[in-house]
Design a protein around this motif. Structure first.
Motif, PDB file in Angstrom:
ATOM      1  N   THR A  16       0.824  -1.212   0.000  1.00  0.00           N
ATOM      2  CA  THR A  16       0.000   0.000   0.000  1.00  0.00           C
ATOM      3  C   THR A  16       0.856   1.260   0.000  1.00  0.00           C
ATOM      4  O   THR A  16       0.598   2.209  -0.752  1.00  0.00           O
ATOM      5  CB  THR A  16      -0.932   0.007   1.224  1.00  0.00           C
ATOM      6  OG1 THR A  16      -1.769  -1.149   1.192  1.00  0.00           O
ATOM      7  CG2 THR A  16      -1.794   1.258   1.238  1.00  0.00           C
ATOM      8  N   LEU A  17       1.895   1.269   0.829  1.00  0.00           N
ATOM      9  CA  LEU A  17       2.762   2.443   0.913  1.00  0.00           C
ATOM     10  C   LEU A  17       3.489   2.691  -0.408  1.00  0.00           C
ATOM     11  O   LEU A  17       3.608   3.846  -0.843  1.00  0.00           O
ATOM     12  CB  LEU A  17       3.775   2.263   2.048  1.00  0.00           C
ATOM     13  CG  LEU A  17       3.223   2.363   3.468  1.00  0.00           C
ATOM     14  CD1 LEU A  17       4.310   2.042   4.484  1.00  0.00           C
ATOM     15  CD2 LEU A  17       2.642   3.749   3.728  1.00  0.00           C
ATOM     16  N   VAL A  18       3.969   1.628  -1.036  1.00  0.00           N
ATOM     17  CA  VAL A  18       4.647   1.790  -2.329  1.00  0.00           C
ATOM     18  C   VAL A  18       3.665   2.319  -3.372  1.00  0.00           C
ATOM     19  O   VAL A  18       3.987   3.218  -4.159  1.00  0.00           O
ATOM     20  CB  VAL A  18       5.263   0.449  -2.791  1.00  0.00           C
ATOM     21  CG1 VAL A  18       5.800   0.571  -4.207  1.00  0.00           C
ATOM     22  CG2 VAL A  18       6.384   0.032  -1.849  1.00  0.00           C
ATOM     23  N   GLY A  19       2.443   1.775  -3.366  1.00  0.00           N
ATOM     24  CA  GLY A  19       1.424   2.251  -4.305  1.00  0.00           C
ATOM     25  C   GLY A  19       1.082   3.712  -4.105  1.00  0.00           C
ATOM     26  O   GLY A  19       0.980   4.482  -5.077  1.00  0.00           O
ATOM     27  N   VAL A  20       0.919   4.107  -2.841  1.00  0.00           N
ATOM     28  CA  VAL A  20       0.627   5.517  -2.542  1.00  0.00           C
ATOM     29  C   VAL A  20       1.770   6.406  -3.004  1.00  0.00           C
ATOM     30  O   VAL A  20       1.554   7.473  -3.600  1.00  0.00           O
ATOM     31  CB  VAL A  20       0.384   5.703  -1.028  1.00  0.00           C
ATOM     32  CG1 VAL A  20       0.348   7.184  -0.657  1.00  0.00           C
ATOM     33  CG2 VAL A  20      -0.928   5.051  -0.616  1.00  0.00           C
ATOM     34  N   ALA A  21       3.002   5.979  -2.756  1.00  0.00           N
ATOM     35  CA  ALA A  21       4.175   6.771  -3.148  1.00  0.00           C
ATOM     36  C   ALA A  21       4.219   6.975  -4.661  1.00  0.00           C
ATOM     37  O   ALA A  21       4.470   8.082  -5.145  1.00  0.00           O
ATOM     38  CB  ALA A  21       5.454   6.091  -2.661  1.00  0.00           C
ATOM     39  N   ILE A  22       3.941   5.906  -5.412  1.00  0.00           N
ATOM     40  CA  ILE A  22       3.979   6.005  -6.877  1.00  0.00           C
ATOM     41  C   ILE A  22       2.888   6.937  -7.390  1.00  0.00           C
ATOM     42  O   ILE A  22       3.139   7.832  -8.207  1.00  0.00           O
ATOM     43  CB  ILE A  22       3.840   4.604  -7.510  1.00  0.00           C
ATOM     44  CG1 ILE A  22       5.067   3.751  -7.184  1.00  0.00           C
ATOM     45  CG2 ILE A  22       3.657   4.717  -9.026  1.00  0.00           C
ATOM     46  CD1 ILE A  22       4.941   2.306  -7.627  1.00  0.00           C
ATOM     47  N   LEU A 308       3.019  10.674   2.366  1.00  0.00           N
ATOM     48  CA  LEU A 308       3.568   9.376   2.760  1.00  0.00           C
ATOM     49  C   LEU A 308       3.446   9.160   4.262  1.00  0.00           C
ATOM     50  O   LEU A 308       3.133   8.049   4.720  1.00  0.00           O
ATOM     51  CB  LEU A 308       5.036   9.282   2.328  1.00  0.00           C
ATOM     52  CG  LEU A 308       5.619   7.862   2.261  1.00  0.00           C
ATOM     53  CD1 LEU A 308       4.832   7.007   1.284  1.00  0.00           C
ATOM     54  CD2 LEU A 308       7.081   7.898   1.861  1.00  0.00           C
ATOM     55  N   VAL A 309       3.655  10.208   5.049  1.00  0.00           N
ATOM     56  CA  VAL A 309       3.504  10.084   6.508  1.00  0.00           C
ATOM     57  C   VAL A 309       2.035   9.840   6.868  1.00  0.00           C
ATOM     58  O   VAL A 309       1.730   9.003   7.732  1.00  0.00           O
ATOM     59  CB  VAL A 309       4.042  11.346   7.211  1.00  0.00           C
ATOM     60  CG1 VAL A 309       3.625  11.371   8.684  1.00  0.00           C
ATOM     61  CG2 VAL A 309       5.558  11.402   7.108  1.00  0.00           C
TER      62      VAL A 309
END
Length: 335
Positions: A16-22, A308-309
């Motif tokens: 999820t975090l990687v997806g949000v970052a992208i 991201l935070v």
């Protein structure tokens, strides 16, 4: 079972975090507006623009920019704010405690108000009191938090000026804080004058955030209580001579609260996100207020760091709620 559930949730969290970052990285770069053009005066030369773009890495392709930024994030470097010329991670962690304190106070208010209304409604089921609570919950839920903020400012900031309507703490006070968790630190230091001042600034935005969530808690918990109150062990408690209030508090509440626990956890993440507009409305010096400034200034590194935070907070809270629910539910704990 619990370990397997935790590992699956942890893997999902990372994805999820990687997806949000992208998504965030790409979206804010294809959106209209050039942050470099906003930094330079109208007469800046093309060479000046090119040098500044190279300084912030904006002269490279989106893929190259993302890989460079992701490598920095993995080493704890979120970049430098374009508008504030400071380290992004330092800026975010400087404002995050204010937002967490505001959201936590709002959550505690919502739980107190919602639970009280639910117990009163369940105890008075089938009466005008329950109908009144349902109507009040529906009306409260239909009004968004920022509109509640405007109403509170008008009532208690203008008509009857009881509370402060802007800022986090009065600047004329002596502020001996070591951390940014002002409210917690003021209580630990026994500086209750500062605690009161912080609460006066925090109360209206916290109430604005709490009321819609309190209405949701009241509706769900009341329905759960009504279902539990018809079970055999509750009827047996009545036969033993317990009053209806004792039956609810001692027997029914602990079982009826499980579905509400999950809801509160999920809604708490939305409550943190809702601080963005409310903080702006009250000029509250939190992360949400800074996020709006970052968007206005097209501060790409700061926007990425804040989002991201926020995403990390959301997934950590959901993970904690999921694990807590599994621990409290015997079927999941031993299944």
């Amino acid at each position: 079972m619990l370990l397997q559930r935790f590992l699956v949730r942890l893997l999902t969290m990372l994805v999820t975090l990687v997806g949000v970052a992208i998504v965030v990285f790409v979206v804010i770069r294809v959106a209209p507006g050039d942050p470099i053009a906003m930094m330079l005066p109208p007469g800046a030369s093309n060479d000046d623009i090119a040098r500044l773009r190279a300084l912030y890495g904006l002269d490279k392709s989106i893929v190259q920019q993302f890989l460079i930024w992701l490598g920095g994030v993995l080493h704890g470097n979120f970049g430098t704010s374009i508008s504030l010329r400071q380290d992004v991670l330092g800026l975010v962690f400087n404002r995050l405690p204010a937002t967490l304190e505001l959201a936590t106070v709002a959550l505690l208010m919502a739980i107190a108000i919602g639970t009280t209304a639910a117990i009163l409604g369940a105890r008075s089921r089938g009466t005008a009191i329950e109908a009144g609570i349902d109507i009040a919950s529906g009306a409260t839920l239909s009004i968004p938090d920022f509109l509640w903020g405007l109403v509170l400012i008008l009532l208690f900031g203008v008509l009857v000026p009881v509370f402060d309507i802007s800022g986090r703490v009065s600047p004329q006070l002596d502020l001996p804080f070591v951390t940014q968790f002002y409210l917690v630190e003021s209580i630990l230091r026994l500086r209750f004058d500062l605690t009161w001042d912080l609460l006066k600034h925090m109360l209206m935005p916290a109430v604005a955030l709490a009321l819609p969530l309190a209405a949701i808690i009241a509706q769900l918990l009341k329905q759960s209580l009504k279902e539990v109150l018809d079970l055999d062990y509750v009827v047996l408690a009545r036969v033993k001579g317990f009053s209806e209030t004792q039956v609810i508090l001692r027997e029914a509440l602990k079982n009826a609260a499980l579905p509400t626990l999950t809801l509160v956890g999920v809604q708490f993440t939305f409550l943190i996100g809702g601080t963005v507009i409310v903080e702006r409305l009250f000029s509250y010096e939190g992360l949400g207020n800074m996020a709006i400034d970052a968007v206005i200034n097209r501060d790409l590194p700061l926007i990425q760091g804040i989002v991201l935070v926020f995403a990390l907070l959301f997934v950590l809270i959901n993970l904690a709620v999921d694990m807590m629910y599994a621990l409290l539910n015997p079927r999941l704990r031993h299944g």
